[in-house]
Design a protein around this motif. Structure first.
Motif, PDB file in Angstrom:
ATOM      1  N   ILE A 191     -23.262  41.757  16.213  1.00 55.04           N
ATOM      2  CA  ILE A 191     -23.354  40.291  16.341  1.00 55.04           C
ATOM      3  C   ILE A 191     -23.912  39.999  17.735  1.00 55.04           C
ATOM      4  CG2 ILE A 191     -22.089  38.116  15.942  1.00 55.04           C
ATOM      5  CD1 ILE A 191     -21.289  39.816  13.765  1.00 55.04           C
ATOM      6  N   PRO A 192     -25.227  40.147  17.904  1.00 51.10           N
ATOM      7  CA  PRO A 192     -25.797  40.137  19.267  1.00 51.10           C
ATOM      8  C   PRO A 192     -25.645  38.813  20.007  1.00 51.10           C
ATOM      9  CG  PRO A 192     -27.534  40.232  17.585  1.00 51.10           C
ATOM     10  CD  PRO A 192     -26.253  40.375  16.866  1.00 51.10           C
ATOM     11  N   LEU A 193     -25.506  37.704  19.275  1.00 47.17           N
ATOM     12  CA  LEU A 193     -25.333  36.405  19.955  1.00 47.17           C
ATOM     13  C   LEU A 193     -23.899  35.905  19.814  1.00 47.17           C
ATOM     14  CD1 LEU A 193     -28.621  34.579  18.814  1.00 47.17           C
ATOM     15  CD2 LEU A 193     -28.242  35.917  20.878  1.00 47.17           C
ATOM     16  N   LEU A 194     -22.988  36.788  19.477  1.00 46.53           N
ATOM     17  CA  LEU A 194     -21.596  36.427  19.175  1.00 46.53           C
ATOM     18  C   LEU A 194     -21.605  35.316  18.117  1.00 46.53           C
ATOM     19  CD1 LEU A 194     -20.021  36.479  22.759  1.00 46.53           C
ATOM     20  CD2 LEU A 194     -20.430  38.385  21.203  1.00 46.53           C
ATOM     21  N   VAL A 195     -20.528  34.535  18.086  1.00 47.81           N
ATOM     22  CA  VAL A 195     -20.458  33.427  17.136  1.00 47.81           C
ATOM     23  C   VAL A 195     -20.602  32.154  17.979  1.00 47.81           C
ATOM     24  CG1 VAL A 195     -18.881  32.252  15.554  1.00 47.81           C
ATOM     25  CG2 VAL A 195     -19.060  34.735  15.499  1.00 47.81           C
ATOM     26  N   PRO A 196     -21.329  31.148  17.509  1.00 49.07           N
ATOM     27  CA  PRO A 196     -21.522  29.970  18.363  1.00 49.07           C
ATOM     28  C   PRO A 196     -20.197  29.364  18.851  1.00 49.07           C
ATOM     29  CG  PRO A 196     -22.866  29.817  16.387  1.00 49.07           C
ATOM     30  CD  PRO A 196     -21.997  31.014  16.214  1.00 49.07           C
ATOM     31  N   HIS A 197     -20.198  28.988  20.108  1.00 46.82           N
ATOM     32  CA  HIS A 197     -19.017  28.334  20.695  1.00 46.82           C
ATOM     33  C   HIS A 197     -19.397  26.899  21.052  1.00 46.82           C
ATOM     34  CE1 HIS A 197     -16.339  31.874  21.616  1.00 46.82           C
ATOM     35  NE2 HIS A 197     -17.435  32.456  21.150  1.00 46.82           N
ATOM     36  N   MET A 198     -18.378  26.100  21.368  1.00 45.70           N
ATOM     37  CA  MET A 198     -18.664  24.722  21.786  1.00 45.70           C
ATOM     38  C   MET A 198     -17.742  24.352  22.950  1.00 45.70           C
ATOM     39  SD  MET A 198     -18.525  21.272  19.563  1.00 45.70           S
ATOM     40  CE  MET A 198     -19.967  21.545  18.566  1.00 45.70           C
ATOM     41  N   ASN A 199     -18.330  23.781  24.005  1.00 44.99           N
ATOM     42  CA  ASN A 199     -17.488  23.355  25.136  1.00 44.99           C
ATOM     43  C   ASN A 199     -16.987  21.928  24.871  1.00 44.99           C
ATOM     44  OD1 ASN A 199     -20.297  22.758  25.444  1.00 44.99           O
ATOM     45  ND2 ASN A 199     -19.874  21.957  27.484  1.00 44.99           N
ATOM     46  N   GLU A 213     -19.619  19.316  24.107  1.00 44.86           N
ATOM     47  CA  GLU A 213     -19.961  19.527  22.699  1.00 44.86           C
ATOM     48  C   GLU A 213     -21.359  20.128  22.493  1.00 44.86           C
ATOM     49  OE1 GLU A 213     -18.844  16.334  20.126  1.00 44.86           O
ATOM     50  OE2 GLU A 213     -16.866  16.172  21.035  1.00 44.86           O
ATOM     51  N   SER A 214     -21.777  20.946  23.447  1.00 40.39           N
ATOM     52  CA  SER A 214     -23.037  21.689  23.241  1.00 40.39           C
ATOM     53  C   SER A 214     -22.732  22.918  22.402  1.00 40.39           C
ATOM     54  CB  SER A 214     -23.611  22.166  24.573  1.00 40.39           C
ATOM     55  OG  SER A 214     -23.908  21.073  25.396  1.00 40.39           O
ATOM     56  N   LYS A 215     -23.746  23.372  21.679  1.00 43.80           N
ATOM     57  CA  LYS A 215     -23.579  24.637  20.940  1.00 43.80           C
ATOM     58  C   LYS A 215     -23.994  25.757  21.884  1.00 43.80           C
ATOM     59  CE  LYS A 215     -24.503  25.615  16.332  1.00 43.80           C
ATOM     60  NZ  LYS A 215     -25.378  25.720  15.187  1.00 43.80           N
ATOM     61  N   ILE A 216     -23.068  26.661  22.153  1.00 47.31           N
ATOM     62  CA  ILE A 216     -23.336  27.710  23.140  1.00 47.31           C
ATOM     63  C   ILE A 216     -23.510  29.048  22.445  1.00 47.31           C
ATOM     64  CG2 ILE A 216     -22.461  28.876  25.229  1.00 47.31           C
ATOM     65  CD1 ILE A 216     -22.674  25.877  25.660  1.00 47.31           C
ATOM     66  N   LEU A 217     -24.673  29.663  22.654  1.00 43.66           N
ATOM     67  CA  LEU A 217     -24.886  31.009  22.129  1.00 43.66           C
ATOM     68  C   LEU A 217     -24.921  31.964  23.321  1.00 43.66           C
ATOM     69  CD1 LEU A 217     -27.726  30.326  19.516  1.00 43.66           C
ATOM     70  CD2 LEU A 217     -25.283  30.466  19.137  1.00 43.66           C
ATOM     71  N   VAL A 218     -24.151  33.026  23.240  1.00 42.00           N
ATOM     72  CA  VAL A 218     -24.104  33.999  24.339  1.00 42.00           C
ATOM     73  C   VAL A 218     -24.932  35.207  23.925  1.00 42.00           C
ATOM     74  CG1 VAL A 218     -22.582  35.533  25.661  1.00 42.00           C
ATOM     75  CG2 VAL A 218     -21.784  33.248  24.994  1.00 42.00           C
ATOM     76  N   ASN A 219     -25.953  35.553  24.729  1.00 45.31           N
ATOM     77  CA  ASN A 219     -26.764  36.717  24.364  1.00 45.31           C
ATOM     78  C   ASN A 219     -26.075  37.988  24.858  1.00 45.31           C
ATOM     79  OD1 ASN A 219     -28.699  38.591  23.779  1.00 45.31           O
ATOM     80  ND2 ASN A 219     -30.410  37.340  24.479  1.00 45.31           N
ATOM     81  N   ALA A 220     -25.076  38.414  24.074  1.00 48.28           N
ATOM     82  CA  ALA A 220     -24.270  39.573  24.464  1.00 48.28           C
ATOM     83  C   ALA A 220     -25.105  40.856  24.425  1.00 48.28           C
ATOM     84  CB  ALA A 220     -23.064  39.697  23.538  1.00 48.28           C
ATOM     85  N   TRP A 221     -26.092  40.893  23.534  1.00 47.14           N
ATOM     86  CA  TRP A 221     -26.938  42.093  23.464  1.00 47.14           C
ATOM     87  C   TRP A 221     -27.682  42.291  24.776  1.00 47.14           C
ATOM     88  CZ3 TRP A 221     -31.942  43.524  24.184  1.00 47.14           C
ATOM     89  CH2 TRP A 221     -32.271  44.817  23.781  1.00 47.14           C
ATOM     90  N   TRP A 222     -28.245  41.208  25.298  1.00 43.47           N
ATOM     91  CA  TRP A 222     -29.004  41.322  26.547  1.00 43.47           C
ATOM     92  C   TRP A 222     -28.083  41.687  27.706  1.00 43.47           C
ATOM     93  CZ3 TRP A 222     -33.269  42.681  28.451  1.00 43.47           C
ATOM     94  CH2 TRP A 222     -33.660  42.328  29.749  1.00 43.47           C
ATOM     95  N   LEU A 223     -26.878  41.116  27.724  1.00 45.58           N
ATOM     96  CA  LEU A 223     -25.934  41.473  28.785  1.00 45.58           C
ATOM     97  C   LEU A 223     -25.694  42.988  28.793  1.00 45.58           C
ATOM     98  CD1 LEU A 223     -23.197  38.694  28.395  1.00 45.58           C
ATOM     99  CD2 LEU A 223     -24.905  38.882  30.199  1.00 45.58           C
ATOM    100  N   ALA A 224     -25.703  43.585  27.613  1.00 45.75           N
ATOM    101  CA  ALA A 224     -25.399  45.022  27.495  1.00 45.75           C
ATOM    102  C   ALA A 224     -26.653  45.894  27.535  1.00 45.75           C
ATOM    103  CB  ALA A 224     -24.629  45.273  26.196  1.00 45.75           C
ATOM    104  N   ASN A 225     -27.833  45.244  27.626  1.00 47.97           N
ATOM    105  CA  ASN A 225     -29.071  46.025  27.593  1.00 47.97           C
ATOM    106  C   ASN A 225     -30.045  45.610  28.688  1.00 47.97           C
ATOM    107  OD1 ASN A 225     -29.326  47.866  24.939  1.00 47.97           O
ATOM    108  ND2 ASN A 225     -28.021  46.104  24.514  1.00 47.97           N
ATOM    109  N   ASN A 226     -29.543  44.907  29.680  1.00 48.26           N
ATOM    110  CA  ASN A 226     -30.392  44.429  30.771  1.00 48.26           C
ATOM    111  C   ASN A 226     -30.589  45.565  31.783  1.00 48.26           C
ATOM    112  OD1 ASN A 226     -31.390  43.266  33.088  1.00 48.26           O
ATOM    113  ND2 ASN A 226     -30.125  41.415  32.932  1.00 48.26           N
ATOM    114  N   PRO A 227     -31.843  46.004  31.987  1.00 42.70           N
ATOM    115  CA  PRO A 227     -32.081  47.147  32.879  1.00 42.70           C
ATOM    116  C   PRO A 227     -31.652  46.888  34.324  1.00 42.70           C
ATOM    117  CG  PRO A 227     -34.159  46.305  31.960  1.00 42.70           C
ATOM    118  CD  PRO A 227     -33.065  45.483  31.374  1.00 42.70           C
ATOM    119  N   GLN A 228     -31.456  45.620  34.672  1.00 49.58           N
ATOM    120  CA  GLN A 228     -30.966  45.356  36.037  1.00 49.58           C
ATOM    121  C   GLN A 228     -29.500  45.767  36.187  1.00 49.58           C
ATOM    122  OE1 GLN A 228     -31.700  41.291  36.998  1.00 49.58           O
ATOM    123  NE2 GLN A 228     -33.871  41.669  37.360  1.00 49.58           N
TER     124      GLN A 228
END
Ligand code: HEM
Length: 327
Positions: A191-199, A213-228
């Motif tokens: 689930i690379p973007l997790l499940v949508p959250h809302m603040n 009440e924004s729809k927040i998508l977390v790019n968890a895949w990129w967090l775990a695959n960022n070469p930096q």
């Protein structure tokens, strides 16, 4: 296998084989739900409201599939279990599977009948496919990395002894196998973007204003695959979780690695998913040499991304060559 795992836990039921008519029906309806959820129609109306009227046909099909699924869960599983419970006294010791506890909560008025059905529905969605995709990715990576497979096998033989089949209590003694599971979930995050959250409230993050009440998508895949932040992240290298990333766990103790999310809405199934992955992959490697399909050197690991999922594009049948335990 995952259907039997989950249906045993939920309903104390199992399917005898893949032709079991109830299993066929269930798999087809869950598959249809999954296909609808992967579709781009799924949420473009959220982003481009003007297009919403064009979604009517799609939403009608979604509703039909939902109604059919809920009545299947109700008529074939929940009602069955209720009947069974009414034929024998149900003291606390008599509660045998998850649904008994859920129905007990309904009897006490803590939840209602709809809640019961949606819990069952949710488990069908959240538990089965996610774990299935991750097992499939793990298998593909083990086939494509025979040296990793050999190390897993060696660890199992040395720690458990030849021919002793892995069970859950063994897992803490098998760090390399655990690293293989973690690396699978890092590189091939189901689930690379997790499940949508809302603040609920206005927020500020990294200098940006995020209205309530924004729809927040977390790019968890990129967090775990960022070469930096990761050494050669494109490589499937379980050793990283024993070396430079030895302190990183899958439970969200490090925000670079959150395959199950983090915090109060993180995945409650992590305690089940991690052992299922370790035991399934461990048992296969203990008993078989896992090889690519005949005529191929490697499995093609091209990915198929849906709205919220990442799974393998082409499904293969891996060759499982039985291992001689007398070696
Ligand atoms: C490898 C397997 C699995 C992966 C990768 C996975 C991943 C996730 C992720 C990323 C979320 C959303 C978290 C967030 O947005 O913060 C989630 C939610 C959830 N998962 Fe899992 N999951 C897996 C297996 C399971 C299993 C086996 C179960 C149940 C037995 C389960 C039950 C749930 C439920 C009920 C939610 C919703 C929680 C909520 O909204 O409060 N998952 N999962």
């Amino acid at each position: 296998m995952m259907y039997n795992n989950m249906y045993r836990i939920m309903f104390d039921r199992r399917f005898e084989n893949e032709d079991d008519p109830l299993f066929v029906k269930l798999k087809a309806l869950n598959g249809e739900r999954s296909r609808l959820a992967q579709s781009f129609e799924y949420n473009y109306g959220d982003f481009i409201p003007i297009l919403r009227p064009f979604l009517r046909g799609y939403l009608r099909i979604c509703k039909e599939v939902k109604d059919r699924r809920l009545s299947l869960f109700k008529n074939y599983f929940v009602e069955e279990r209720k009947k069974l419970a009414s034929t024998k006294p149900m003291d606390n010791a008599g509660l045998r599977c998850a649904i008994d506890h859920i129905l007990d909560a309904e009897r006490k008025g803590e939840i209602n009948e709809d809640n019961v059905l949606y819990i069952v529905e949710n488990i069908n969605v959240a538990a089965i496919e996610t774990t299935l995709w991750s097992i499939e990715w793990g298998l593909a990576e083990l086939v494509n990395h025979p040296e990793v497979q050999r190390k897993v096998r060696e660890e199992l033989d040395v720690v458990l002894g030849m021919g002793v089949q892995i069970t859950e209590p063994d897992i803490p003694r098998l760090p390399y196998l655990q690293a293989v599971v973690k690396e699978t979930l890092r590189l091939r995050m189901a689930i690379p973007l997790l499940v949508p959250h809302m603040n609920l409230h206005d927020a500020k993050l990294g200098g940006y204003d995020i209205p309530a009440e924004s729809k927040i998508l977390v790019n968890a895949w990129w967090l775990a695959n960022n070469p930096q932040h990761w050494k050669r992240p494109e490589e499937f290298r379980p050793e990283r979780f024993l070396e430079e990333e030895a302190k990183v766990e899958a439970n969200g103790n490090d925000f670079r690695y959150i395959p199950f999310g983090v915090g109060r809405r993180s995945c409650p199934g992590i305690i089940l998913a991690l052992p299922i992955l370790a035991i399934t992959l461990g048992r296969l490697v203990q008993n078989f040499e896992l090889l690519p399909p005949a005529g191929m050197d490697k499995i093609d690991t091209a990915e198929k991304g849906g709205q919220f999922s990442l799974h393998i594009l082409k499904h293969y049948t891996v060759v499982c060559k039985p291992r001689s335990t007398t070696l």
